[in-house]
Design an enzyme around this catalytic site. Sequence first.
Site, PDB file in Angstrom:
ATOM      1  N   SER A  11       0.708  -1.222  -0.019  1.00 32.56           N
ATOM      2  CA  SER A  11      -0.042  -0.036   0.020  1.00 32.56           C
ATOM      3  C   SER A  11       0.857   1.324   0.088  1.00 32.56           C
ATOM      4  O   SER A  11       1.761   1.482  -1.071  1.00 32.56           O
ATOM      5  CB  SER A  11      -0.944  -0.043   1.357  1.00 32.56           C
ATOM      6  OG  SER A  11      -1.742   1.063   1.232  1.00 32.56           O
TER       7      SER A  11
ATOM      8  N   ARG B 150     -12.417   6.990   8.015  1.00 31.48           N
ATOM      9  CA  ARG B 150     -11.876   5.806   8.010  1.00 31.48           C
ATOM     10  C   ARG B 150     -12.834   4.577   7.445  1.00 31.48           C
ATOM     11  O   ARG B 150     -12.688   3.813   6.684  1.00 31.48           O
ATOM     12  CB  ARG B 150     -11.396   5.203   9.235  1.00 31.48           C
ATOM     13  CG  ARG B 150     -10.464   3.732   9.387  1.00 31.48           C
ATOM     14  CD  ARG B 150      -9.295   4.085   8.480  1.00 31.48           C
ATOM     15  NE  ARG B 150      -8.490   2.669   8.726  1.00 31.48           N
ATOM     16  CZ  ARG B 150      -7.370   2.609   7.950  1.00 31.48           C
ATOM     17  NH1 ARG B 150      -6.906   3.198   7.394  1.00 31.48           N
ATOM     18  NH2 ARG B 150      -6.837   1.453   8.483  1.00 31.48           N
TER      19      ARG B 150
ATOM     20  N   ASP C  82      -8.348  -5.052  -6.324  1.00 33.21           N
ATOM     21  CA  ASP C  82      -8.158  -4.109  -5.552  1.00 33.21           C
ATOM     22  C   ASP C  82      -8.884  -2.809  -6.163  1.00 33.21           C
ATOM     23  O   ASP C  82      -8.464  -2.394  -7.446  1.00 33.21           O
ATOM     24  CB  ASP C  82      -6.455  -3.852  -5.675  1.00 33.21           C
ATOM     25  CG  ASP C  82      -5.767  -2.633  -4.614  1.00 33.21           C
ATOM     26  OD1 ASP C  82      -6.560  -1.910  -4.555  1.00 33.21           O
ATOM     27  OD2 ASP C  82      -4.634  -2.930  -4.468  1.00 33.21           O
TER      28      ASP C  82
ATOM     29  N   HIS D 261      -7.682  -4.413  -1.766  1.00 31.17           N
ATOM     30  CA  HIS D 261      -6.523  -3.865  -1.442  1.00 31.17           C
ATOM     31  C   HIS D 261      -5.789  -4.229   0.021  1.00 31.17           C
ATOM     32  O   HIS D 261      -4.874  -4.285   0.150  1.00 31.17           O
ATOM     33  CB  HIS D 261      -6.662  -2.357  -1.141  1.00 31.17           C
ATOM     34  CG  HIS D 261      -5.774  -1.426  -0.881  1.00 31.17           C
ATOM     35  ND1 HIS D 261      -4.774  -1.148  -1.998  1.00 31.17           N
ATOM     36  CD2 HIS D 261      -5.060  -0.837   0.013  1.00 31.17           C
ATOM     37  CE1 HIS D 261      -3.870  -0.525  -1.487  1.00 31.17           C
ATOM     38  NE2 HIS D 261      -3.974  -0.096  -0.339  1.00 31.17           N
ATOM     39  N   ASP D 262      -6.633  -4.593   1.018  1.00 27.08           N
ATOM     40  CA  ASP D 262      -6.327  -5.147   2.322  1.00 27.08           C
ATOM     41  C   ASP D 262      -5.825  -6.492   2.139  1.00 27.08           C
ATOM     42  O   ASP D 262      -5.527  -7.159   3.286  1.00 27.08           O
ATOM     43  CB  ASP D 262      -7.504  -4.934   3.213  1.00 27.08           C
ATOM     44  CG  ASP D 262      -7.245  -3.503   3.936  1.00 27.08           C
ATOM     45  OD1 ASP D 262      -6.389  -2.927   3.726  1.00 27.08           O
ATOM     46  OD2 ASP D 262      -8.006  -3.234   5.008  1.00 27.08           O
TER      47      ASP D 262
END
Length: 327
Positions: A129, A190, A271, A301-302
């Site tokens: 990332s 977030r 992603d 993405h995680d």
Amino acid sequence: MTTSPVSSATDPTVLSGAEPTWSFPERDPRAVRYEIIGPRGAPVVAVLGGISASKHVASSPSDTSAGWWEDVVGPGRSIDTQKFRVISIDYITTDNRADTVTTADQAEALGAALDQAGVRTLHAVVGASYGGMVALAFGVKFGARASRLIVISAAHESDPIATALRHLQRRVVALGTAVGRERDGLAIARGIAMTSYLTGRHFEDRIADCDRNDSRLVEDRIGNYLKTRGEQFADKWTAERYNALSLSLDLHQIRPEDVALPTTVIAVTGDRLVPLSQSRELARRLGGPSQLIELDSSLGHDAFLGDSARIAPFVNELLRLETEVVS
């Protein structure tokens, strides 16, 4: 901010057999704070994560608390701290709102940490990332100080849609701060970010067995998850730090052709922050030997955090290439 046990450069005491940790003064937001674990004399690997990552990558005898990449880094794991010495940093920020922090600044911070630790060259830089962006910036500026880069879920520039999302997240944080609810602003920002870190399939799995007419159940499965993750983040962050690193993501840009050292790009097909097309372009344009690995994961993405079983074996295999003592 809490700190790990530290030893200064004039105190070579090794705590419980672990490599000592050294940090610059905490009062300066641009000061470099780093941590080293693993045996002296082993090849050194720099490990860098997302904006919420810290210098504490994994537990060690000198700090037994779990690190942010505990499943990947440690004795007998993919980045084996019995064979490699691991260094990581806390990302630098600034108290001056008119100032900006770039991935090139973070690369310089890593270089400063290496100098302070007496590390001449790295066996590899493993970055995921934001850390992958920093790894690429390090490759441009300090290419002679590393043997290879492993770049996970990162590219040479920010995708415009990712930039647009982060712009709105910063506006949410600004609104929360303006009305005296900074923590709520951070938590909501977030939560929004989490929807871009994960795939639609991940959220579909969360409500797969739900009655879609039961709004309270759907809200519990998705809404409360985002709320909880947002509040956990907000408990540890300030608006200034969040805005600085969020903007740093948007400002990131390097010329792939300027990265001459061997680089492996690991991309996740789901992603949404780093589209596969960007990863392919990066791998194609790199100035040195390059390799592209494409994986699929519902965590998108995680995946480097929550689906390490798919990614870690590739990291392990890449680190075993041409292993030598470099420090």
